[in-house]
Design a protein around this motif. Sequence first.
Motif, short mmCIF file in Angstrom:
data_model
loop_
_atom_site.label_atom_id
_atom_site.label_comp_id
_atom_site.label_asym_id
_atom_site.label_seq_id
_atom_site.Cartn_x
_atom_site.Cartn_y
_atom_site.Cartn_z
N ASN A 131 0.82 -1.22 0.00
CA ASN A 131 0.00 0.00 0.00
C ASN A 131 0.85 1.26 0.00
O ASN A 131 0.58 2.23 -0.69
CB ASN A 131 -0.92 0.02 1.22
CG ASN A 131 -2.16 -0.87 1.00
OD1 ASN A 131 -2.39 -1.31 -0.12
ND2 ASN A 131 -2.91 -1.11 2.06
N SER A 146 -4.86 6.24 -9.34
CA SER A 146 -4.78 5.26 -8.25
C SER A 146 -4.13 4.00 -8.81
O SER A 146 -4.28 3.69 -9.99
CB SER A 146 -6.17 4.96 -7.68
OG SER A 146 -7.01 4.45 -8.69
N ASP A 148 -3.57 -0.05 -8.34
CA ASP A 148 -4.12 -1.25 -7.68
C ASP A 148 -3.25 -2.43 -8.02
O ASP A 148 -2.72 -2.53 -9.13
CB ASP A 148 -5.53 -1.54 -8.18
CG ASP A 148 -6.53 -0.46 -7.82
OD1 ASP A 148 -6.29 0.28 -6.83
OD2 ASP A 148 -7.55 -0.32 -8.57
N HIS A 150 -3.62 -6.58 -8.10
CA HIS A 150 -4.61 -7.67 -8.08
C HIS A 150 -3.90 -8.97 -7.91
O HIS A 150 -2.77 -9.11 -8.37
CB HIS A 150 -5.37 -7.74 -9.41
CG HIS A 150 -5.94 -6.43 -9.86
ND1 HIS A 150 -7.27 -6.12 -9.74
CD2 HIS A 150 -5.35 -5.35 -10.44
CE1 HIS A 150 -7.48 -4.91 -10.24
NE2 HIS A 150 -6.31 -4.43 -10.66
N ILE A 156 -8.52 -7.13 -5.65
CA ILE A 156 -7.53 -6.13 -5.31
C ILE A 156 -6.98 -6.46 -3.93
O ILE A 156 -7.73 -6.56 -2.95
CB ILE A 156 -8.14 -4.72 -5.35
CG1 ILE A 156 -8.55 -4.37 -6.78
CG2 ILE A 156 -7.15 -3.68 -4.79
CD1 ILE A 156 -9.39 -3.10 -6.91
N SER A 159 -3.63 -1.26 -2.68
CA SER A 159 -4.00 -0.11 -3.51
C SER A 159 -3.50 1.17 -2.87
O SER A 159 -3.28 1.23 -1.65
CB SER A 159 -5.52 -0.03 -3.65
OG SER A 159 -5.89 1.12 -4.32
N ASP A 161 -5.32 3.56 -2.94
CA ASP A 161 -6.58 4.01 -2.32
C ASP A 161 -7.13 2.82 -1.52
O ASP A 161 -7.62 1.86 -2.10
CB ASP A 161 -7.56 4.42 -3.42
CG ASP A 161 -8.85 4.96 -2.85
OD1 ASP A 161 -9.10 4.79 -1.64
OD2 ASP A 161 -9.63 5.55 -3.66
N HIS A 164 -10.23 0.66 -2.20
CA HIS A 164 -10.30 -0.30 -3.32
C HIS A 164 -10.09 -1.73 -2.86
O HIS A 164 -10.47 -2.65 -3.58
CB HIS A 164 -9.24 0.03 -4.37
CG HIS A 164 -9.56 1.27 -5.16
ND1 HIS A 164 -8.83 1.66 -6.24
CD2 HIS A 164 -10.52 2.20 -4.99
CE1 HIS A 164 -9.31 2.80 -6.68
NE2 HIS A 164 -10.36 3.15 -5.92
N ILE A 165 -9.43 -1.89 -1.71
CA ILE A 165 -8.98 -3.22 -1.31
C ILE A 165 -10.18 -4.11 -1.08
O ILE A 165 -11.19 -3.72 -0.45
CB ILE A 165 -8.09 -3.12 -0.06
CG1 ILE A 165 -6.80 -2.41 -0.43
CG2 ILE A 165 -7.76 -4.54 0.51
CD1 ILE A 165 -5.94 -2.00 0.74
N GLY A 185 -11.14 4.37 -11.27
CA GLY A 185 -11.20 4.01 -9.86
C GLY A 185 -12.62 3.71 -9.39
O GLY A 185 -12.92 3.82 -8.21
#
Lengths: 657, 148
Positions: A131, A146, A148, A150, A156, A159, A161, A164-165, A185
Amino acid sequence: MSRNPTEPIPWQLPGSSSGGYAVHGASGPNWLSLSRIRSSMQAKLIVGGAGASIIALSLIAAVAFFVTKDAISDTVMNGLNAVATTQHQQINSLFAHYQDEVDSISTDTHVTQSLRHYIATGDHVDRLVLNQILTDRASKSGSEESFDLHNTTGQIVASSDPSHIGESATDPTIEGFIIDYASNGLSSSLPGIRVSGPIIFDGRTVGYVTVHHDLVDLSYIVTRYIGRRDTGESVIVQRAEDGDAWFVTGLRFNNGGDFYRPIEENPDRVEIRALSQGAGRETDLTDYRGATVYSVHQYIEIADIGLIVKIDESEALSRVGGLTRALTLAIIGVSIVIVITTIFISRRLVSPISQLTQAADKFSRGELSSRVYLESTDEIGTLGLTFNNMASSLQSANETLETKVDERTADLKRSNQDLEQFAYVASHDLQEPLRMVSSYTQLLSKRYTGKLDSDADEFISFAVDGAKRMQTLINDLLTYSRAGRSDGILKKVDTSWIVDQALNHLESRIETAGGTVDVGELPDVVADRQQLMSVFQNLISNSIKYRSANRDVHVEISAERIANAWQFSVKDNGIGIDSTFSDRIFTIFQRLHGREEYQGTGIGLAVVKKIVERSGGTIRMESELGEGSVFIFTVIDRVSDEESSQDDERNDLRVAS
Amino acid sequence: MISVSQVDILLVEDSPGDVRLTMEALADAKISNNITVASDGIEALAVLRKEGQFADAVRPDLILLDLNMPRMDGRELLGIIKEDSDLKNIPVVVLTTSQSEADILESYDLRANCYITKPVDLDQFLVVVNSIQEFWLSIVKLPTSQAA
């Protein structure tokens, strides 16, 4: 003095000899149309000259227009193309940068190890580390991005952000550039760009990295309109799944509407064309507003988008429009100048011709002194000189001729007068001695007939008879020489009255012959009363004299109007005459019958002819042997002349008052 | 009506043929006459004014006058007679061959008593002369001749 009659008159045309000066006084049928000819010549010059010049000018202008239009089109297209190329490069740079970001993460050993470790152990620290790395990256990139990470199933796991997780990306396995609403996003109503790439460890995909971008950078490239004039615009379109397309960037003329605007599959739409072909330059496609545009489009394969740089045709060609106006004005101006010049030149050309025409016209109407005075020394000037020379020779020839005619006329008049004088004097002076002969032979006859021998009686009788006949002849000669002399005053007379008088004189002879006379309606004529009566009397008397033995004599007198004269006819049913003699009967002392058959010296018709012809008329006879004769003579109608001249006087008076 | 004594006629005529012819005609006439012949105007005037060899001439009752004559022609003589107060009452008959309108007019202007064109035909001439004599010497009433 007189010209040898066989010597030709120099200018005289063959066949015109009897007519004399044929041109004199003639007025051809074409004179009226001369002005029309002249003006049509001028019109031809103007229409021909000016028309041809204007057509040529228009052609040149048209060529200039199309050449210029092509040149302007080319310039516009080149400009569009330059913009498209620049923007394409900028987009490529941007996308390369986006790719670099993805690559730098996917190849970052720290990231791969932490991700691998996290996936294997689920260690919370790893996620925090990841992160942190992603947040650092995002903050470094500075834009609304942002990052991410995966796992292989798309979930996700880390991230920039944290919200998003735990989310699942729609399709994390898609590598490359995706532009859609899901890209930004997931939270924005605006579309974005998502760039993804696999994270590979030991030759095995352990996850994916996705970088979300907003479209600000992309929009910034295409929505700068500085230097793009009023309608210049770049748009980026993307293919939609249903075959349509949609706009990726904001539109210049959108008025804040939605980005997403489906574009139906119309091959004439520039947006569709941009996606279906690699690259192109078009001048006849329409854009989202329905306007015809000049466009350059390029396909950007990496993101499956089309870049279109375009400008409205109307604006692109606005300079052509200006050119067209300028050319039109120039053509109109030049045409006016050409027309004016042509008129001027045609006047210069036509003026001497019309001068010549007028001079020739005057000349042919008898104004033989008519000449032209042309200043020009060109062919027309030469023609003028030639005309003048010709006119001079004709004039002098005519003058010579006129003098000659005058001389001859005077000669003829003199000789006629001499002859008449001779006839008169001869007959008059012969009277005196003849009277002596006649009187004394008669006296001899009176006193001595029967007193001498029979021979003497016969001789005296012959002498008396001869003297009497000679007396008659001389009297006739006198009558003839006096006939037609207009001693009497010409007056308007009623022909009916004249004929009545003649009939009165002949009354007893008509009665004796048992004749009838029909008199038709007769006009007033201007004539010598005595002479006209003499004409009728002679003709009627002639009819009675040469009446047929088989029928009662019938005479018809009538009149008919012809041209400028009255034509009188005296027709009988007498013995007639063989037409071969019809001319001879008018000759003085010409007799066609024996003296015993018909008395007379043959003076009557000669006198009639002389009177008629002296007053300007003509006489002829038509006859059929055994059927009758008709004498036809004309008297010029001066009554109408008189009346019309009186009318003129009245008119003059009226005008004067 | 019938005049008792013979009449005196003055014939002014230059052509002997005409003189003779006129005298023949007059001789045929019923009235006995005495004819004096003058061959031109001057001689006629001498007769009328009893001059020279014509001192014992008688005053004529009628003058027959030709127009065309040598020395003094008939027109001039006519003028003189008609201007002369003694002679102007004597009737003057112009007897000529001329048919000219001008002559006729002039003669009457000069106060000829009448104008006669001599007929060409002898018989007619005889008739005319006889008529002249008949008319002027029997029918017409003239003033009695005044003694000079």
